[in-house]
Design a protein around this motif. Structure first.
Motif, mmCIF file in Angstrom:
data_model
loop_
_atom_site.group_PDB
_atom_site.id
_atom_site.type_symbol
_atom_site.label_atom_id
_atom_site.label_comp_id
_atom_site.label_asym_id
_atom_site.label_seq_id
_atom_site.Cartn_x
_atom_site.Cartn_y
_atom_site.Cartn_z
ATOM 1 N N GLN A 216 0.824 -1.205 0.000
ATOM 2 C CA GLN A 216 0.000 0.000 0.000
ATOM 3 C C GLN A 216 0.863 1.261 0.000
ATOM 4 N N LYS A 217 2.115 1.109 -0.390
ATOM 5 C CA LYS A 217 2.968 2.292 -0.583
ATOM 6 C C LYS A 217 2.618 2.896 -1.940
ATOM 7 N N ILE A 218 1.946 4.048 -1.906
ATOM 8 C CA ILE A 218 1.539 4.664 -3.172
ATOM 9 C C ILE A 218 2.064 6.087 -3.307
ATOM 10 N N TYR A 219 2.948 6.490 -2.390
ATOM 11 C CA TYR A 219 3.604 7.794 -2.490
ATOM 12 C C TYR A 219 5.081 7.571 -2.761
ATOM 13 N N GLY A 220 5.615 8.302 -3.731
ATOM 14 C CA GLY A 220 6.948 8.013 -4.238
ATOM 15 C C GLY A 220 8.076 8.117 -3.236
ATOM 16 N N GLU A 221 7.949 9.003 -2.223
ATOM 17 C CA GLU A 221 9.075 9.247 -1.330
ATOM 18 C C GLU A 221 9.174 8.249 -0.187
ATOM 19 N N GLY A 222 8.228 7.321 -0.082
ATOM 20 C CA GLY A 222 8.226 6.375 1.036
ATOM 21 C C GLY A 222 9.334 5.350 0.941
ATOM 22 N N CYS A 223 9.668 4.755 2.085
ATOM 23 C CA CYS A 223 10.767 3.783 2.133
ATOM 24 C C CYS A 223 10.341 2.402 1.644
ATOM 25 N N GLY A 224 9.024 2.109 1.600
ATOM 26 C CA GLY A 224 8.573 0.805 1.144
ATOM 27 C C GLY A 224 8.841 -0.290 2.163
ATOM 28 N N ASP A 528 15.019 -1.769 -14.970
ATOM 29 C CA ASP A 528 14.949 -0.328 -14.712
ATOM 30 C C ASP A 528 13.511 0.169 -14.536
ATOM 31 N N LYS A 529 12.562 -0.757 -14.519
ATOM 32 C CA LYS A 529 11.148 -0.371 -14.384
ATOM 33 C C LYS A 529 10.519 -0.926 -13.104
ATOM 34 N N ARG A 530 11.329 -1.432 -12.189
ATOM 35 C CA ARG A 530 10.799 -2.038 -10.977
ATOM 36 C C ARG A 530 9.979 -1.038 -10.162
ATOM 37 N N GLU A 531 10.470 0.172 -9.989
ATOM 38 C CA GLU A 531 9.755 1.163 -9.188
ATOM 39 C C GLU A 531 8.413 1.523 -9.815
ATOM 40 N N LYS A 532 8.411 1.711 -11.133
ATOM 41 C CA LYS A 532 7.161 2.021 -11.827
ATOM 42 C C LYS A 532 6.185 0.868 -11.704
ATOM 43 N N PHE A 533 6.661 -0.355 -11.864
ATOM 44 C CA PHE A 533 5.803 -1.536 -11.750
ATOM 45 C C PHE A 533 5.161 -1.612 -10.366
ATOM 46 N N GLU A 534 5.964 -1.416 -9.324
ATOM 47 C CA GLU A 534 5.432 -1.521 -7.970
ATOM 48 C C GLU A 534 4.423 -0.424 -7.676
ATOM 49 N N SER A 535 4.647 0.780 -8.193
ATOM 50 C CA SER A 535 3.681 1.859 -8.006
ATOM 51 C C SER A 535 2.335 1.500 -8.625
ATOM 52 N N ASN A 538 0.757 -1.522 -6.636
ATOM 53 C CA ASN A 538 0.255 -1.128 -5.323
ATOM 54 C C ASN A 538 -1.037 -0.317 -5.429
ATOM 55 N N LEU A 539 -1.069 0.603 -6.402
ATOM 56 C CA LEU A 539 -2.268 1.414 -6.553
ATOM 57 C C LEU A 539 -3.443 0.550 -7.006
ATOM 58 N N PHE A 540 -3.172 -0.416 -7.855
ATOM 59 C CA PHE A 540 -4.211 -1.352 -8.303
ATOM 60 C C PHE A 540 -4.727 -2.174 -7.118
ATOM 61 N N TYR A 541 -3.818 -2.640 -6.285
ATOM 62 C CA TYR A 541 -4.192 -3.426 -5.101
ATOM 63 C C TYR A 541 -5.027 -2.596 -4.131
ATOM 64 N N VAL A 542 -4.612 -1.355 -3.898
ATOM 65 C CA VAL A 542 -5.365 -0.473 -3.004
ATOM 66 C C VAL A 542 -6.783 -0.267 -3.538
ATOM 67 N N ALA A 543 -6.903 -0.045 -4.840
ATOM 68 C CA ALA A 543 -8.224 0.189 -5.427
ATOM 69 C C ALA A 543 -9.109 -1.048 -5.305
ATOM 70 N N CYS A 544 -8.559 -2.214 -5.610
ATOM 71 C CA CYS A 544 -9.354 -3.441 -5.591
ATOM 72 C C CYS A 544 -9.757 -3.866 -4.187
ATOM 73 N N SER A 545 -9.063 -3.379 -3.185
ATOM 74 C CA SER A 545 -9.316 -3.825 -1.815
ATOM 75 C C SER A 545 -10.230 -2.887 -1.032
ATOM 76 N N ARG A 546 -10.824 -1.863 -1.690
ATOM 77 C CA ARG A 546 -11.681 -0.921 -0.961
ATOM 78 C C ARG A 546 -13.069 -1.476 -0.633
ATOM 79 N N PRO A 547 -13.720 -2.247 -1.529
ATOM 80 C CA PRO A 547 -15.128 -2.565 -1.282
ATOM 81 C C PRO A 547 -15.346 -3.649 -0.225
ATOM 82 N N LYS A 548 -16.505 -3.563 0.401
ATOM 83 C CA LYS A 548 -16.927 -4.603 1.330
ATOM 84 C C LYS A 548 -17.617 -5.752 0.590
#
Length: 584
Positions: A216-224, A528-535, A538-548
């Motif tokens: 759920q790290k979706i902000y670029g400056e976080g340590c992950g 060289d795309k690992r960071e972009k992939f994880e972003s 993670n954002l996809f996971y956060v979105a899919c996990s919102r509903p009850k």
């Protein structure tokens, strides 16, 4: 399930808490990894409650506190309220926590600032910093005759430097023998790196408890993700939020952190709808390629309306409190809701407008708008409460007339004027007061002059632009932030939950390409795309996990065969649907 029987989620949650309590009793630092819906905040509160119950009185006697670093002011206030401002708990944002320690080391701070090029330029005409008091208020750099006001970015940089000193680390540890970090994955990387180097690597300092989820790290400056031999890893394998079909999809997406559901009999829905059959010409390189592969804007809207009609016919309730529509970026939401001028002012600086960290937006949204609503409903006591003026309110009839005239003018300006017009009106009314933080920013803008200077601070430039925005946009933004609309962004709902969620997955933002993420999932991204992939992941996971209960994904961008195969693997072939070639 019988009422007296523990659910699978309850069992998994209890086991994680028992391991966490054992760490606290043994003085062992730990990392509690709580996936979406696992109850991370509940675990944090249980840890605080456990310590207060067993050691709270001792902490108070020894003048010590449990430090709890939160990511937002809202989270900080919730902890303070939950524990009724218990004196043994110090809940702060990371900047607040760091400054609480740093402010007592004034001579050290002056020495640090004197070595910084940004401040050297400002001190040079003054022949150095001298004995000026270093302060941190709203993050606006300022040098006066007797003090220096530092920036937000200075606070963490100074903290990293200060941690090099044995005395400073000893003070931190003696004051805060236990340090909890909420949403650890979003913690500034340099700050956490200093904690790792000076405490974890040396097996000294406070007991550190990390609460969060690196997916759920979706902000670029976080340590992950944080892994360290000194941290006992605890996975909380529970999901107290979502129905079985949603959790099944999350578990196939993330098998390393499998979750148990609270109610195995609640199946719910988790479906995917895509637009691969659309026969129109998909967008290509406009806007730097941000829209490549997407349908036209008109077709995307038509597909959304088509899906909404289908789901409504199936019984979905689209009232804002029941169903949220998550759109990729703030541009899409802002255009839909009518505040498109505000996000570009702040750029990518962690959206202070969304979190109401900008003093003007916070004041207007949290105080002025409720005051105006109260006035229109003749709730005058409530109005004065929001305006919080320390000046006399109504002493005679003429005061009542003055207030009525001022408020009526204000209501008119809200509909016809700019944010600057509204602020200027309030400043001109003797009975009204602007908060100190807003006043300081306004005064700094006046000092800067009508035209922006060459090295004008970013916040002054932002204020200059914000004042020119129609106040109607502030009203629309306030309604969005407070949840009075059916729309939200995936960033903005992190930590939230809704009964039903539709996620619209298109293009429009170069750093996000969900079809590409799906293609890379099995083979792994290019090196060289690992960071972009994880972003993206993670954002996809956060979105899919919102509903009850119900989840629907709408892809308006074209899905390649590999991308379609991956989404089908997660959701099941019988839950992936092709929308018609003509959405009309």
């Amino acid at each position: 399930m019988p009422n007296n029987q523990e659910s699978p989620a309850d069992i998994a949650g209890r086991e994680a808490l028992e391991r966490m309590f054992a760490c606290l009793e043994g003085g062992q630092s730990f990392r509690l990894e709580a996936g979406a819906g696992a109850g991370k905040t509940y675990s944090l509160e249980k840890a605080l409650g456990h310590l207060i119950e067993r050691r709270g009185s001792a902490f108070i006697r020894q003048r010590q506190q449990i430090a709890c670093i939160t990511y937002t002011n809202v989270a900080k206030d919730e902890i303070i309220s939950r524990f009724q401002a218990h004196p043994a708990i110090r809940a702060e944002t990371v900047h607040g926590f760091c400054w609480a320690l740093l402010k007592d080391f004034q001579s050290t701070l002056r020495a640090f600032l004197s070595d910084e090029p940004f401040w050297q330029e400002r001190f040079e005409p003054l022949e150095g910093i001298g004995g000026r008091q270093v302060r941190y208020e709203m993050g606006i750099p300022r040098v006066s005759d007797d003090e220096v006001s530092i920036r937000h970015e200075d606070v963490l940089a100074l903290m990293v430097k200060a941690l090099r000193f044995t005395k400073f680390r000893a003070v931190l540890t003696s004051r805060y023998p236990i340090l909890f970090i909420d949403e650890y994955q979003d913690t500034d990387e340099q700050f956490f790196g200093a904690l790792r180097s000076w405490f974890l690597d040396r097996s000294e300092g406070p007991v550190i408890g990390l609460f969060g989820d690196h997916w759920q790290k979706i902000y670029g400056e976080g340590c992950g993700l944080v892994e360290h031999a000194a941290l006992h890893a605890i996975d909380k394998n529970a999901n107290f939020r979502s129905a079985s079909r949603i959790v099944d999809a999350l578990n196939r997406m993330r098998p390393a952190l499998r979750q148990m559901v609270r109610d195995p009999d609640l199946m719910g829905e988790a479906r995917v709808f895509h637009t691969n059959l659309w026969t129109g010409v998909r967008r290509t390189g406009q806007g730097g390629g941000h829209w490549t592969g997407d349908t036209s804007a008109e077709a995307a809207q038509a597909y959304f309306e088509c899906l909404k009609a289908q789901l409504s016919a199936e019984g979905w309730d689209f009232s804002p409190k029941i169903t949220k529509v998550l759109i990729l970026n703030h541009k899409g939401i802002a255009r839909e809701q009518g505040y498109s001028s505000i996000p570009p002012i702040f750029g990518q600086f962690n959206e202070p407008w969304l979190k109401k960290e900008d003093p003007h937006i916070k004041y207007l949204a949290d105080q002025l708008e409720p005051a105006c609503a109260a006035y229109e409903q003749h709730r005058y006591g409530e109005m004065f409460g929001y305006l919080a003026s320390d000046l006399p309110t109504i002493m005679r009839h003429s005061d009542k007339v003055a207030w009525a005239e001022a408020m009526n003018t204000l209501l008119h300006l809200r509909m016809t004027g700019t944010i600057g017009d509204v602020i200027d009106h309030i400043a001109s009314v003797p009975q009204m007061q602007l908060p100190n933080a807003v006043l300081r920013n306004e005064q700094a803008l006046q000092v800067a002059g009508v035209e922006p200077g060459e090295d004008e601070p970013r916040r002054i430039t932002q204020l200059r632009k914000l004042r020119a925005v129609s106040y109607k946009e502030l009203i629309a933004l306030d309604q969005f932030i407070d949840g009075h609309t059916p729309f939200a962004t995936k960033h903005g709902v992190k930590g939230a939950e809704f009964e039903n969620v539709i996620v619209v997955l298109g293009r429009g933002w170069n750093q996000y390409n969900f079809a590409e993420m799906l293609e890379w999932f099995q083979p792994g991204p290019p090196a060289d795309k690992r960071e972009k992939f994880e972003s993206n992941r993670n954002l996809f996971y956060v979105a899919c996990s919102r509903p009850k209960v119900r989840l629907a994904l709408l892809f308006t961008q074209l899905l390649s065969p590999n991308a379609l195969a991956q989404i089908t693997n997660w959701f099941g072939a019988d839950q992936v649907f092709e929308l018609p070639a003509d959405p009309g």
